[in-house]
Design an enzyme around this catalytic site. Structure first.
Site, PDB file in Angstrom:
ATOM      1  N   ASN A  46     -23.585 -42.298  50.445  1.00 43.39           N
ATOM      2  CA  ASN A  46     -24.644 -41.689  49.642  1.00 43.39           C
ATOM      3  C   ASN A  46     -25.684 -42.768  49.338  1.00 43.39           C
ATOM      4  O   ASN A  46     -25.435 -43.954  49.520  1.00 43.39           O
ATOM      5  CB  ASN A  46     -24.077 -41.081  48.357  1.00 43.39           C
ATOM      6  CG  ASN A  46     -23.395 -42.091  47.466  1.00 43.39           C
ATOM      7  OD1 ASN A  46     -22.794 -43.057  47.923  1.00 43.39           O
ATOM      8  ND2 ASN A  46     -23.477 -41.884  46.174  1.00 43.39           N
ATOM      9  N   HIS A  47     -26.862 -42.345  48.900  1.00 42.41           N
ATOM     10  CA  HIS A  47     -27.969 -43.295  48.710  1.00 42.41           C
ATOM     11  C   HIS A  47     -28.508 -43.145  47.288  1.00 42.41           C
ATOM     12  O   HIS A  47     -29.299 -42.254  47.017  1.00 42.41           O
ATOM     13  CB  HIS A  47     -29.056 -43.003  49.733  1.00 42.41           C
ATOM     14  CG  HIS A  47     -29.875 -44.182  50.130  1.00 42.41           C
ATOM     15  ND1 HIS A  47     -29.713 -45.436  49.608  1.00 42.41           N
ATOM     16  CD2 HIS A  47     -30.885 -44.290  51.026  1.00 42.41           C
ATOM     17  CE1 HIS A  47     -30.584 -46.267  50.157  1.00 42.41           C
ATOM     18  NE2 HIS A  47     -31.303 -45.588  51.020  1.00 42.41           N
ATOM     19  N   VAL A  48     -28.050 -44.017  46.369  1.00 42.69           N
ATOM     20  CA  VAL A  48     -28.421 -43.903  44.961  1.00 42.69           C
ATOM     21  C   VAL A  48     -29.359 -44.999  44.483  1.00 42.69           C
ATOM     22  O   VAL A  48     -29.906 -44.913  43.387  1.00 42.69           O
ATOM     23  CB  VAL A  48     -27.162 -43.860  44.053  1.00 42.69           C
ATOM     24  CG1 VAL A  48     -26.329 -42.629  44.335  1.00 42.69           C
ATOM     25  CG2 VAL A  48     -26.330 -45.115  44.196  1.00 42.69           C
ATOM     26  N   ASP A  52     -28.042 -50.142  47.716  1.00 43.36           N
ATOM     27  CA  ASP A  52     -26.922 -49.576  48.472  1.00 43.36           C
ATOM     28  C   ASP A  52     -26.682 -50.318  49.779  1.00 43.36           C
ATOM     29  O   ASP A  52     -25.559 -50.710  50.080  1.00 43.36           O
ATOM     30  CB  ASP A  52     -27.168 -48.097  48.792  1.00 43.36           C
ATOM     31  CG  ASP A  52     -27.212 -47.230  47.560  1.00 43.36           C
ATOM     32  OD1 ASP A  52     -26.664 -47.653  46.522  1.00 43.36           O
ATOM     33  OD2 ASP A  52     -27.801 -46.147  47.637  1.00 43.36           O
TER      34      ASP A  52
END
Length: 157
Positions: A46-48, A52
């Protein structure tokens, strides 16, 4: 001689940087227990946050290749020299060919399926390119969840 000193310094500092980031952001990465880098593999985290990719670069083995947007690659070219990467122009449909060749060669590929950093805290729309790559190459898909970096200043939340 200078290159040897630089490489030695980086090898010493990377574990220190990894520990600092893990503790500073109370980082939790799940999915790494499913990581098998033999054969065709596509890692989909996921890309938060902007951190990352940096964190994944610190904890993943050296032989993985990251997919990077062309605009981001231009801004962070000095960092990308340290990791294998594929620059992708999202307007170019032929960009997938390089990704397919990379996976077919047995090099694990890291690609953020959302294509951008989340602005809601949840999953954004996942693009179909991952499915296409997995079907064409018969690659193993390894989902990775990153928690903690969404609270950093480099997040869009």
């Amino acid at each position: 001689m200078f290159k040897w000193m630089f490489v030695t310094l980086v090898r010493f500092l990377l574990p220190c940087l990894r520990l600092f980031v893990m503790f500073a952001f109370k980082l939790k990465v799940t999915g790494m227990e499913n990581l098998v880098l033999t054969g065709k593999t596509v890692l989909i985290p996921n890309h938060v946050s902007l951190l990352d990719a940096v964190m994944l670069a610190l904890i993943l083995p050296q032989d993985v290749a990251f997919v990077v947007n062309t605009n981001i690659a231009k801004r962070f070219a000095w960092v990308l020299h340290f990791r294998a990467h594929i620059t992708v122009d999202t307007a170019n449909p032929y960009a997938v060919r390089t990704m397919l060749k990379t996976v077919q060669s047995g090099t694990p590929l890291v690609i953020f399926p959302e294509g951008r950093i989340t602005t809601t805290g949840g999953m954004m729309k996942i693009y179909s390119g991952i499915g296409y790559i997995a079907l064409r190459t018969q690659a193993r898909i390894v989902p990775i969840a990153i928690h903690g970096l969404e609270y950093s200043k480099l997040s869009y939340l």
